[in-house]
Design an enzyme around this catalytic site. Structure first.
Site, short mmCIF file in Angstrom:
data_model
loop_
_atom_site.label_atom_id
_atom_site.label_comp_id
_atom_site.label_asym_id
_atom_site.label_seq_id
_atom_site.Cartn_x
_atom_site.Cartn_y
_atom_site.Cartn_z
N GLU A 15 -9.89 27.65 10.24
CA GLU A 15 -11.02 28.14 11.79
C GLU A 15 -9.06 29.25 11.73
O GLU A 15 -8.52 29.15 11.69
CB GLU A 15 -10.71 27.44 12.73
CG GLU A 15 -12.38 27.38 13.66
CD GLU A 15 -13.00 27.88 13.54
OE1 GLU A 15 -12.82 29.03 14.06
OE2 GLU A 15 -14.14 27.34 13.99
N ARG A 98 -11.89 19.36 23.39
CA ARG A 98 -10.37 19.90 22.47
C ARG A 98 -10.67 21.31 22.77
O ARG A 98 -11.77 21.80 22.66
CB ARG A 98 -10.75 19.36 21.07
CG ARG A 98 -11.62 20.33 20.11
CD ARG A 98 -11.44 19.87 18.45
NE ARG A 98 -12.29 20.00 17.14
CZ ARG A 98 -13.04 21.29 17.27
NH1 ARG A 98 -13.07 21.63 17.73
NH2 ARG A 98 -13.94 21.06 16.54
N ASN A 100 -10.55 24.58 21.01
CA ASN A 100 -12.15 25.24 19.85
C ASN A 100 -11.51 26.87 19.69
O ASN A 100 -11.35 27.10 17.98
CB ASN A 100 -12.86 25.51 20.06
CG ASN A 100 -14.05 25.74 18.77
OD1 ASN A 100 -13.28 24.71 17.52
ND2 ASN A 100 -15.10 26.35 18.90
N ASN A 146 -16.14 30.13 21.70
CA ASN A 146 -15.43 31.03 21.09
C ASN A 146 -15.58 31.68 20.77
O ASN A 146 -15.44 32.33 21.68
CB ASN A 146 -16.76 30.04 19.82
CG ASN A 146 -16.50 29.48 18.58
OD1 ASN A 146 -15.45 29.37 17.66
ND2 ASN A 146 -17.54 28.53 18.54
N ASP A 196 -19.93 32.23 16.21
CA ASP A 196 -18.60 31.43 15.67
C ASP A 196 -17.67 32.24 16.13
O ASP A 196 -17.66 33.33 17.18
CB ASP A 196 -18.37 30.78 14.37
CG ASP A 196 -17.76 29.51 14.37
OD1 ASP A 196 -16.80 29.44 15.53
OD2 ASP A 196 -17.65 28.75 14.49
C1 BGC Z 1 -16.93 24.60 16.37
C2 BGC Z 1 -17.33 23.52 15.12
C3 BGC Z 1 -18.90 23.64 15.90
C4 BGC Z 1 -18.88 25.23 15.48
C5 BGC Z 1 -20.20 25.96 16.00
C6 BGC Z 1 -16.79 25.82 15.20
O1 BGC Z 1 -15.80 26.92 15.86
O2 BGC Z 1 -14.96 23.91 16.10
O3 BGC Z 1 -17.04 22.27 15.55
O4 BGC Z 1 -19.48 22.69 15.19
O5 BGC Z 1 -18.05 25.89 16.31
O6 BGC Z 1 -20.20 26.65 15.65
CA CA Z 2 -14.71 28.71 15.85
#
Ligand code: BGC
Ligand code: CA
Length: 289
Positions: A15, A98, A100, A146, A196
């Site tokens: 990521e 957590r 992300n 995200n 994402d």
């Molecule tokens: C997260 C994952 C999640 C995914 C879904 C990511 O940013 O870290 O855990 O499954 O997004 O789109």
């Molecule tokens: Ca992400």
């Protein structure tokens, strides 16, 4: 246009690709692998820093080192010693969430948001870390926060809740670091996959990694699909521009879970390098503290 794997190994959950123009290197995090990675622009000399917890995002600091958003809050990371020290821990003691994803605004503040580990309940929140390490909660109600990124002028903030399949746009006041007038930028079903990670290119278009669909999609500022780049790994997680002329594209992906329509997904967890796409990005600002 050419796409290839940047490095031969796969991560658990790669990521947050982040190009550093000063050192001409590309960083990324392995969230569930609890690591920060760095490699030369073309993938040579990969180096790893092991961290004490899941790491959702990383930003480089103006005076060296990094800030990492670990599961519960913001920590400094000293690249020389590999040690982390707490800066602000807004989710201390919370075990269901957590951090992300996160990015630095055009004035050097870090915005990072969290998610429900179970990807079910709206337990996540968006926080702002200022240069003096003051921490403010800006929004809540995210199941999977995200895609934070800004328009070239820094006045529009884009972000997503992947569980709702929606990318949002909001007004961003650069003076105060506050958000207002949130609206849907790209709703579910406009493009395949869930939104994402994302970034904005030099022309103001938004690039969205489409989780589950093995692709990144470029949206115009009015939310229309302009272009798609397909990626071999299906669980595409994030995207960044970089390279010597800011026109290379780095794309990350994650290993688990197995998808019903492509359970093998043999390249999942890879990081990719795209060259020759013909579009430039904007270097990410460093965290001001
Ligand atoms: C997260 C994952 C999640 C995914 C879904 C990511 O940013 O870290 O855990 O499954 O997004 O789109
Ligand atoms: Ca992400």
């Amino acid at each position: 246009m050419n796409i290839r794997r940047l490095v031969t190994f796969r991560c658990e959950l790669a990521e947050g690709p982040l190009w550093d123009p000063d050192s001409a290197t590309i960083y990324w995090v392995d969230i569930l692998g609890k690591a920060v990675w760095r490699a030369d622009a073309g993938g040579d000399n990969p180096r790893k820093w092991d961290l004490p917890a899941h790491v959702g995002a990383m930003a480089l600091r103006r005076n060296g080192g990094a800030v990492v958003a670990l599961a519960t809050g913001f920590f400094s990371l000293d690249f020389a010693t590999g040690r982390c020290h707490v800066l602000a821990e807004p989710a201390a003691g919370q075990t269901r969430t957590r951090f992300n994803d996160g990015k630095v605004d055009r004035r050097g503040r870090l915005l990072a948001g969290s998610m429900d580990y179970g990807e079910h309940d709206p337990l996540g929140a968006l926080y702002r870390l200022d240069a003096d390490f003051g921490c403010t909660r800006l929004m809540d109600g995210f199941t999977i926060f995200n895609a934070p990124c800004w328009s070239p002028d820094g006045g529009t903030f884009y972000y997503a809740d992947s569980a709702r399949g929606t990318l949002f746009a909001a007004d961003y006041d650069l003076k105060s670091g506050t958000i207002s007038r949130s609206r849907i930028f790209v709703g579910p079903d406009v493009a395949p996959g869930a939104p994402d990670g994302a970034t904005v290119d030099a022309e103001g278009c938004v690039w969205s990694a489409r989780w589950g669909a093995g692709r990144v999609v470029r949206f115009t500022p009015d939310g229309r699909i302009d272009r798609t780049i397909e990626v071999p790994a299906k669980k595409t997680t994030s995207i960044a521009f970089g390279g010597p002329d800011m026109d290379w594209i780095y794309i990350t992906s994650m290993k688990d879970p197995a998808l019903p329509d492509d359970p093998a997904d043999p390249e999942s967890g890879s990081v990719y390098l795209v060259t020759g796409a013909g579009i430039k990005g904007i270097p990410e600002p460093r965290f001001a503290g």
